[in-house]
Write a protein that holds these residues in place. Structure first.
Motif, PDB file in Angstrom:
ATOM      1  N   LYS A  34       0.957  -1.133  -0.261  1.00 21.38           N
ATOM      2  CA  LYS A  34       0.039   0.009  -0.118  1.00 21.38           C
ATOM      3  C   LYS A  34       0.849   1.209  -0.112  1.00 21.38           C
ATOM      4  O   LYS A  34       1.703   1.246   0.909  1.00 21.38           O
ATOM      5  CB  LYS A  34      -0.897  -0.052   1.099  1.00 21.38           C
ATOM      6  CG  LYS A  34      -2.007  -1.421   1.223  1.00 21.38           C
ATOM      7  CD  LYS A  34      -2.727  -0.970   2.639  1.00 21.38           C
ATOM      8  CE  LYS A  34      -3.655  -2.545   2.372  1.00 21.38           C
ATOM      9  NZ  LYS A  34      -4.381  -2.426   3.876  1.00 21.38           N
ATOM     10  N   GLY A  35       1.051   2.080  -0.988  1.00 27.08           N
ATOM     11  CA  GLY A  35       1.870   3.259  -1.230  1.00 27.08           C
ATOM     12  C   GLY A  35       1.708   3.620  -2.591  1.00 27.08           C
ATOM     13  O   GLY A  35       1.084   3.320  -3.622  1.00 27.08           O
ATOM     14  N   LEU A  36       2.447   4.773  -2.699  1.00 31.22           N
ATOM     15  CA  LEU A  36       2.655   5.408  -3.998  1.00 31.22           C
ATOM     16  C   LEU A  36       4.289   5.256  -4.265  1.00 31.22           C
ATOM     17  O   LEU A  36       4.999   5.613  -3.310  1.00 31.22           O
ATOM     18  CB  LEU A  36       2.280   6.902  -4.049  1.00 31.22           C
ATOM     19  CG  LEU A  36       0.849   7.074  -3.729  1.00 31.22           C
ATOM     20  CD1 LEU A  36       0.533   8.499  -3.588  1.00 31.22           C
ATOM     21  CD2 LEU A  36      -0.057   6.369  -4.977  1.00 31.22           C
TER      22      LEU A  36
ATOM     23  N   LEU B 139       5.154   8.640  -8.433  1.00 30.01           N
ATOM     24  CA  LEU B 139       3.829   8.721  -7.605  1.00 30.01           C
ATOM     25  C   LEU B 139       2.784   7.798  -8.475  1.00 30.01           C
ATOM     26  O   LEU B 139       1.504   7.958  -8.031  1.00 30.01           O
ATOM     27  CB  LEU B 139       3.746  10.251  -7.966  1.00 30.01           C
ATOM     28  CG  LEU B 139       4.253  11.359  -7.276  1.00 30.01           C
ATOM     29  CD1 LEU B 139       3.622  12.570  -7.497  1.00 30.01           C
ATOM     30  CD2 LEU B 139       4.701  10.900  -5.965  1.00 30.01           C
ATOM     31  N   LYS B 140       3.384   6.501  -8.812  1.00 30.49           N
ATOM     32  CA  LYS B 140       2.363   5.356  -9.400  1.00 30.49           C
ATOM     33  C   LYS B 140       2.111   4.682  -8.238  1.00 30.49           C
ATOM     34  O   LYS B 140       2.739   4.379  -7.199  1.00 30.49           O
ATOM     35  CB  LYS B 140       3.101   4.734 -10.409  1.00 30.49           C
ATOM     36  CG  LYS B 140       3.486   5.626 -11.653  1.00 30.49           C
ATOM     37  CD  LYS B 140       4.110   4.793 -12.628  1.00 30.49           C
ATOM     38  CE  LYS B 140       4.388   5.557 -14.004  1.00 30.49           C
ATOM     39  NZ  LYS B 140       4.977   4.820 -15.200  1.00 30.49           N
ATOM     40  N   THR B 141       0.873   3.971  -8.470  1.00 34.38           N
ATOM     41  CA  THR B 141       0.195   2.882  -7.431  1.00 34.38           C
ATOM     42  C   THR B 141       1.113   1.812  -7.416  1.00 34.38           C
ATOM     43  O   THR B 141       1.701   1.375  -8.573  1.00 34.38           O
ATOM     44  CB  THR B 141      -1.149   2.730  -7.796  1.00 34.38           C
ATOM     45  OG1 THR B 141      -1.292   2.003  -8.717  1.00 34.38           O
ATOM     46  CG2 THR B 141      -1.885   3.771  -7.529  1.00 34.38           C
TER      47      THR B 141
ATOM     48  N   GLY C  90      -6.653   2.332   0.212  1.00 34.49           N
ATOM     49  CA  GLY C  90      -5.717   1.408   0.976  1.00 34.49           C
ATOM     50  C   GLY C  90      -4.494   2.223   1.418  1.00 34.49           C
ATOM     51  O   GLY C  90      -3.672   2.076   2.281  1.00 34.49           O
ATOM     52  N   SER C  91      -3.983   2.946   0.434  1.00 33.18           N
ATOM     53  CA  SER C  91      -2.798   3.673   0.553  1.00 33.18           C
ATOM     54  C   SER C  91      -2.637   4.831   1.375  1.00 33.18           C
ATOM     55  O   SER C  91      -2.042   5.163   2.266  1.00 33.18           O
ATOM     56  CB  SER C  91      -2.049   3.933  -0.800  1.00 33.18           C
ATOM     57  OG  SER C  91      -1.946   3.032  -1.705  1.00 33.18           O
ATOM     58  N   LEU C  92      -3.798   5.645   1.047  1.00 32.48           N
ATOM     59  CA  LEU C  92      -3.925   6.765   1.849  1.00 32.48           C
ATOM     60  C   LEU C  92      -4.565   6.640   3.011  1.00 32.48           C
ATOM     61  O   LEU C  92      -4.464   7.621   3.709  1.00 32.48           O
ATOM     62  CB  LEU C  92      -4.479   8.139   0.879  1.00 32.48           C
ATOM     63  CG  LEU C  92      -3.805   8.952   0.169  1.00 32.48           C
ATOM     64  CD1 LEU C  92      -3.221   8.016  -1.137  1.00 32.48           C
ATOM     65  CD2 LEU C  92      -4.492   9.931  -0.794  1.00 32.48           C
TER      66      LEU C  92
ATOM     67  N   GLY D 104       9.377   1.000  13.100  1.00 28.44           N
ATOM     68  CA  GLY D 104       9.744  -0.034  11.937  1.00 28.44           C
ATOM     69  C   GLY D 104       9.113   0.621  10.928  1.00 28.44           C
ATOM     70  O   GLY D 104       9.066   1.771  10.559  1.00 28.44           O
ATOM     71  N   THR D 105       8.684  -0.544   9.927  1.00 28.95           N
ATOM     72  CA  THR D 105       7.997   0.136   8.762  1.00 28.95           C
ATOM     73  C   THR D 105       6.592   1.017   8.764  1.00 28.95           C
ATOM     74  O   THR D 105       5.401   0.237   9.518  1.00 28.95           O
ATOM     75  CB  THR D 105       7.709  -1.220   7.608  1.00 28.95           C
ATOM     76  OG1 THR D 105       8.710  -1.917   7.425  1.00 28.95           O
ATOM     77  CG2 THR D 105       7.021  -0.815   6.563  1.00 28.95           C
ATOM     78  N   VAL D 106       6.718   2.152   8.385  1.00 27.21           N
ATOM     79  CA  VAL D 106       5.516   2.975   8.648  1.00 27.21           C
ATOM     80  C   VAL D 106       5.144   3.461   7.073  1.00 27.21           C
ATOM     81  O   VAL D 106       5.666   4.558   6.755  1.00 27.21           O
ATOM     82  CB  VAL D 106       5.672   4.243   9.606  1.00 27.21           C
ATOM     83  CG1 VAL D 106       4.576   5.137   9.782  1.00 27.21           C
ATOM     84  CG2 VAL D 106       6.238   3.520  11.015  1.00 27.21           C
ATOM     85  N   GLU D 107       4.438   2.788   6.430  1.00 29.05           N
ATOM     86  CA  GLU D 107       4.004   3.124   4.967  1.00 29.05           C
ATOM     87  C   GLU D 107       3.479   4.566   4.999  1.00 29.05           C
ATOM     88  O   GLU D 107       3.756   5.176   4.095  1.00 29.05           O
ATOM     89  CB  GLU D 107       2.837   2.185   4.546  1.00 29.05           C
ATOM     90  CG  GLU D 107       3.473   0.686   4.382  1.00 29.05           C
ATOM     91  CD  GLU D 107       4.335   0.486   3.269  1.00 29.05           C
ATOM     92  OE1 GLU D 107       4.809   1.351   2.496  1.00 29.05           O
ATOM     93  OE2 GLU D 107       4.395  -0.530   2.621  1.00 29.05           O
TER      94      GLU D 107
END
Length: 334
Positions: free
Chosen positions: A105-107, A112-114, A185-187, A274-277
């Motif tokens: 989940k991210g860009l 800036l692509k999914t 899911g990303s934002l 740790g990982t913080v998307e």
């Protein structure tokens, strides 16, 4: 029974592996880190990510990326900043018949692509789908009833994923809106990070309710501008994932936000958790909103806190002091 490889032995990748193995599938888990594989083999669990959860011995563990050969499904459980790198290393071994399922989940920074767009660029001959929704690894691995959603450009592929992964404790819905599912899911990680900041500042339920409600507004505003369907954001990948990530201590985004609200620097908060998307995604989402001409005030203020040294309390004042608006989006946009 399906033959499935999961790339990534982090909490969610391993939780999906345990879930799929319990459902009778043949499962292989790949990790870049030999020490992580060795620790699981030695102790039967991954204490750092899923303490107390036993990893079945029937799950094959490997650091050999060619493990994607001859698979029905490859699930991407890689943090978003590293997804393209791993996908590119997979290309020589992946057959066109294999369905690729993305859970990152991210860009992507820069483009800036999914993440599905990144995967499609790496695997142009494969069907690529997203699997997303309110699904903490800690609960999936412990058979807590969970519902998620899958979306792809081919509905038959989505139905295959649904029928393959659904079981007594893991229910998969189908959606045709890949972009909406990915943006939601990303934002939501951005808004969850902001919610954690509010918790760290000691603010109340009123504040969090306002943040979540206005947060889903700006998520959907950007998503629709990118071609997503508005109704998607009222579903599992939108409000569902937002609720679970803003309200649970399983959420690394919320935990990092709490530390920041208490005065810990953003860099140190990420190091501790740790990982913080949501950390990287905030910067990318703010850049994307400016590129698209979409107003996203919560994302903007959080970006200033994370990357420009704006005090968190000031960011709240800035949001509360914005010009008065009409709540309905049509009036707002006019």
């Amino acid at each position: 029974m399906a033959d499935i490889t999961i790339l990534g032995s982090g909490g969610f990748g391993l939780a999906l592996a345990i879930m799929c193995d319990n459902a009778g599938h043949k499962v292989t888990v790949w990790s870049k880190f030999q020490d992580e594989i060795d620790a699981i083999k030695r102790t039967g669990e991954l204490k750092a990510k899923l303490p107390g959860v036993q990893v079945n011995k029937t799950i094959e563990l490997t650091t050999d990326i060619s493990c994607v050969k001859n698979k029905d499904m490859v699930i991407l459980g890689i943090p978003s900043p590293f997804l393209r790198e791993v996908c590119e290393s997979v290309v020589p071994y992946l057959e066109s018949r294999t369905i690729v399922v993305n859970t990152a989940k991210g860009l992507e920074g820069g483009s800036l692509k999914t993440m599905c767009c990144v995967a499609k660029e790496c695997f142009p001959n494969n069907h690529v789908a997203v699997l997303t929704g309110p699904s903490h690894a800690e609960e999936v691995a412990r058979k807590v009833p969970t519902t998620v959603v899958t979306a792809s450009d081919d509905r038959e592929v989505s139905y295959y994923i649904q029928n393959t992964l659904s079981n007594d404790t893991f229910r998969v819905y189908v959606n045709d809106d890949v972009m909406g599912c990915e943006i939601g899911g990303s934002l939501k990680n951005v808004i969850a990070l902001a919610a954690g900041v509010c918790d760290g500042l000691g603010l109340g339920d009123n504040t969090k309710a306002a943040l979540m409600t206005r947060g889903i507004r700006e998520i959907s505003r950007l998503g629709v501008a990118m071609g997503a369907k508005l109704e998607t954001f009222g579903g599992l990948s939108g409000i569902g994932d937002l609720i679970v990530t803003c309200c649970s201590m399983h959420s690394r985004n919320r935990r990092a936000g709490i530390l920041i609200g208490k005065g810990v620097t953003p860099e140190e908060a990420v190091r501790q958790v740790g990982t913080v998307e949501g950390y990287v995604c905030t910067k990318n989402a703010w850049e994307l909103s400016k590129r698209m001409g979409i107003e996203m005030p919560i994302t903007e203020q959080l970006a200033k806190v994370l990357f420009e040294g704006e005090p968190a309390a000031n960011a709240i004042k800035n949001l509360m002091g914005r010009p008065n608006r009409n709540e309905t989006e049509s009036t707002f946009l006019s």
